[in-house]
Design a protein around this motif. Structure first.
Motif, PDB file in Angstrom:
ATOM      1  N   VAL A 161       0.830  -1.212   0.000  1.00 47.55           N
ATOM      2  CA  VAL A 161       0.000   0.000   0.000  1.00 47.55           C
ATOM      3  C   VAL A 161       0.862   1.258   0.000  1.00 47.55           C
ATOM      4  CG1 VAL A 161      -2.069  -1.005   1.042  1.00 47.55           C
ATOM      5  CG2 VAL A 161      -0.332   0.040   2.510  1.00 47.55           C
ATOM      6  N   ASN A 162       2.117   1.141   0.400  1.00 50.21           N
ATOM      7  CA  ASN A 162       3.033   2.281   0.429  1.00 50.21           C
ATOM      8  C   ASN A 162       4.039   2.269  -0.715  1.00 50.21           C
ATOM      9  OD1 ASN A 162       1.948   3.381   2.864  1.00 50.21           O
ATOM     10  ND2 ASN A 162       2.936   1.680   3.936  1.00 50.21           N
ATOM     11  N   VAL A 189      -9.684  -9.843  -3.276  1.00 49.46           N
ATOM     12  CA  VAL A 189     -10.025 -10.768  -2.201  1.00 49.46           C
ATOM     13  C   VAL A 189      -9.350 -10.240  -0.946  1.00 49.46           C
ATOM     14  CG1 VAL A 189      -9.906 -13.161  -1.390  1.00 49.46           C
ATOM     15  CG2 VAL A 189     -10.094 -12.705  -3.846  1.00 49.46           C
ATOM     16  N   CYS A 190     -10.101 -10.179   0.143  1.00 49.06           N
ATOM     17  CA  CYS A 190      -9.591  -9.797   1.460  1.00 49.06           C
ATOM     18  C   CYS A 190      -8.882  -8.438   1.407  1.00 49.06           C
ATOM     19  CB  CYS A 190      -8.696 -10.912   1.990  1.00 49.06           C
ATOM     20  SG  CYS A 190      -8.279 -10.762   3.731  1.00 49.06           S
ATOM     21  N   THR A 191      -7.647  -8.374   1.874  1.00 52.53           N
ATOM     22  CA  THR A 191      -6.934  -7.105   1.972  1.00 52.53           C
ATOM     23  C   THR A 191      -6.454  -6.582   0.624  1.00 52.53           C
ATOM     24  OG1 THR A 191      -4.882  -8.260   2.509  1.00 52.53           O
ATOM     25  CG2 THR A 191      -6.221  -7.475   4.362  1.00 52.53           C
ATOM     26  N   GLY A 192      -6.723  -7.313  -0.449  1.00 54.09           N
ATOM     27  CA  GLY A 192      -6.488  -6.761  -1.782  1.00 54.09           C
ATOM     28  C   GLY A 192      -7.311  -5.501  -1.985  1.00 54.09           C
ATOM     29  N   ALA A 193      -8.417  -5.375  -1.238  1.00 51.60           N
ATOM     30  CA  ALA A 193      -9.245  -4.170  -1.308  1.00 51.60           C
ATOM     31  C   ALA A 193      -8.469  -2.936  -0.860  1.00 51.60           C
ATOM     32  CB  ALA A 193     -10.506  -4.340  -0.466  1.00 51.60           C
ATOM     33  N   ALA A 194      -7.528  -3.088   0.060  1.00 56.44           N
ATOM     34  CA  ALA A 194      -6.709  -1.945   0.485  1.00 56.44           C
ATOM     35  C   ALA A 194      -5.865  -1.442  -0.678  1.00 56.44           C
ATOM     36  CB  ALA A 194      -5.813  -2.328   1.663  1.00 56.44           C
ATOM     37  N   LEU A 195      -5.327  -2.365  -1.476  1.00 57.12           N
ATOM     38  CA  LEU A 195      -4.524  -1.969  -2.635  1.00 57.12           C
ATOM     39  C   LEU A 195      -5.388  -1.243  -3.661  1.00 57.12           C
ATOM     40  CD1 LEU A 195      -2.403  -5.222  -3.044  1.00 57.12           C
ATOM     41  CD2 LEU A 195      -1.740  -3.086  -1.919  1.00 57.12           C
ATOM     42  N   LEU A 196      -6.591  -1.778  -3.914  1.00 56.09           N
ATOM     43  CA  LEU A 196      -7.491  -1.119  -4.859  1.00 56.09           C
ATOM     44  C   LEU A 196      -7.897   0.265  -4.356  1.00 56.09           C
ATOM     45  CD1 LEU A 196      -9.894  -3.976  -6.027  1.00 56.09           C
ATOM     46  CD2 LEU A 196      -7.752  -3.181  -7.078  1.00 56.09           C
ATOM     47  N   ALA A 197      -8.202   0.363  -3.069  1.00 55.03           N
ATOM     48  CA  ALA A 197      -8.600   1.658  -2.503  1.00 55.03           C
ATOM     49  C   ALA A 197      -7.446   2.656  -2.570  1.00 55.03           C
ATOM     50  CB  ALA A 197      -9.078   1.482  -1.063  1.00 55.03           C
ATOM     51  N   GLY A 223     -15.916   6.000  -5.004  1.00 55.92           N
ATOM     52  CA  GLY A 223     -17.293   6.067  -5.441  1.00 55.92           C
ATOM     53  C   GLY A 223     -17.984   4.716  -5.557  1.00 55.92           C
ATOM     54  N   TYR A 224     -17.304   3.668  -5.154  1.00 61.06           N
ATOM     55  CA  TYR A 224     -17.865   2.311  -5.197  1.00 61.06           C
ATOM     56  C   TYR A 224     -18.166   1.811  -3.793  1.00 61.06           C
ATOM     57  CZ  TYR A 224     -16.379   1.772 -10.067  1.00 61.06           C
ATOM     58  OH  TYR A 224     -16.211   1.925 -11.413  1.00 61.06           O
ATOM     59  N   ARG A 225     -19.083   0.853  -3.709  1.00 63.89           N
ATOM     60  CA  ARG A 225     -19.290   0.100  -2.479  1.00 63.89           C
ATOM     61  C   ARG A 225     -18.265  -1.031  -2.469  1.00 63.89           C
ATOM     62  NH1 ARG A 225     -23.650  -2.871  -2.240  1.00 63.89           N
ATOM     63  NH2 ARG A 225     -23.882  -2.868  -4.489  1.00 63.89           N
ATOM     64  N   ALA A 226     -17.725  -1.349  -1.291  1.00 64.57           N
ATOM     65  CA  ALA A 226     -16.713  -2.401  -1.185  1.00 64.57           C
ATOM     66  C   ALA A 226     -16.712  -2.957   0.229  1.00 64.57           C
ATOM     67  CB  ALA A 226     -15.327  -1.844  -1.529  1.00 64.57           C
ATOM     68  N   THR A 260     -10.078  -0.189   5.683  1.00 59.34           N
ATOM     69  CA  THR A 260     -10.966   0.963   5.481  1.00 59.34           C
ATOM     70  C   THR A 260     -10.287   2.296   5.790  1.00 59.34           C
ATOM     71  OG1 THR A 260     -11.946   0.690   7.679  1.00 59.34           O
ATOM     72  CG2 THR A 260     -13.066  -0.395   5.826  1.00 59.34           C
ATOM     73  N   GLY A 261      -9.060   2.253   6.247  1.00 60.21           N
ATOM     74  CA  GLY A 261      -8.274   3.473   6.411  1.00 60.21           C
ATOM     75  C   GLY A 261      -7.777   4.020   5.076  1.00 60.21           C
ATOM     76  N   PHE A 262      -7.951   3.240   4.021  1.00 63.61           N
ATOM     77  CA  PHE A 262      -7.566   3.663   2.671  1.00 63.61           C
ATOM     78  C   PHE A 262      -8.848   3.979   1.905  1.00 63.61           C
ATOM     79  CE2 PHE A 262      -4.427   0.748   4.325  1.00 63.61           C
ATOM     80  CZ  PHE A 262      -3.270   1.487   4.183  1.00 63.61           C
ATOM     81  N   GLY A 263      -8.762   4.913   1.018  1.00 73.58           N
ATOM     82  CA  GLY A 263      -9.923   5.243   0.200  1.00 73.58           C
ATOM     83  C   GLY A 263     -11.060   5.855   0.984  1.00 73.58           C
ATOM     84  N   PRO A 264     -10.900   7.091   1.472  1.00 74.66           N
ATOM     85  CA  PRO A 264     -11.948   7.723   2.276  1.00 74.66           C
ATOM     86  C   PRO A 264     -13.253   7.932   1.514  1.00 74.66           C
ATOM     87  CG  PRO A 264     -10.276   9.329   1.670  1.00 74.66           C
ATOM     88  CD  PRO A 264      -9.756   7.973   1.251  1.00 74.66           C
ATOM     89  N   ASP A 265     -13.210   7.899   0.181  1.00 76.02           N
ATOM     90  CA  ASP A 265     -14.430   8.083  -0.602  1.00 76.02           C
ATOM     91  C   ASP A 265     -15.006   6.752  -1.104  1.00 76.02           C
ATOM     92  OD1 ASP A 265     -12.261   7.726  -2.239  1.00 76.02           O
ATOM     93  OD2 ASP A 265     -12.804   9.278  -3.670  1.00 76.02           O
TER      94      ASP A 265
END
Length: 151
Positions: free
Chosen positions: A80-81, A102-110, A117-120, A131-136
């Motif tokens: 993520v960094n 899948v799983c924490t891959g969502a942090a990379l996408l965010a 603008g998506y639900r996740a 959820t600390g990534f991608g405030p929107d």
């Protein structure tokens, strides 16, 4: 020219085996699609369990995919960094028809802005970190999975 569509599976050191090979087990049966493995650099990639998998291609070789799969795992904490990885993922996600994690891959996408603008959702054990990534991003705390348009 082949009519087959591509499923691009992203591998990185510390990926979770189940989060790659569970989906791959099912996706191999989707007609008219083929699977390819990509990593930041081609060659051996170690899972969080220490199993080495060969990724024959580099992320730099990939322009887009019909389906881009980003797994989770312990390796997401460092990625993520990693601005080079996140920048490349952003471009790939923008150019790909469907993007899944899948799983924490969502942090990379965010972090790459691909969930804006998506639900996740994500794994509940890592929910507060991811959820600390991608405030929107419209994070869904009780959902086990979410499909929102091309995500």
């Amino acid at each position: 020219m082949s009519d087959e569509k591509e499923i691009a599976v992203i591998l990185f050191d510390g990926f979770e085996l189940l989060y790659v090979f569970g989906p791959v087990e099912l996706l191999q049966f989707v007609p008219h699609y083929h699977l390819e493995f990509y990593a930041p650099s081609p060659g051996k990639v170690s899972s969080s369990q220490g199993i080495e998998v060969i990724a024959p291609r580099s992320l730099a070789d990939l322009e887009s995919a019909d389906l881009l799969l980003v797994p989770g795992g312990k390796g997401t904490r460092a990625l993520v960094n990693d601005q080079d990885f996140i920048g490349r993922l952003h471009l790939l996600g923008k150019n790909s028809a469907t993007v899944v994690s899948v799983c924490t891959g969502a942090a990379l996408l965010a972090q790459a802005g691909l969930l804006s603008g998506y639900r996740a959702t994500t794994n509940k054990r890592a929910y507060h970190w991811v959820t600390g990534f991608g405030p929107d991003v419209s994070w869904q705390p009780s959902a086990r999975w979410v499909q929102d348009r091309s995500r």
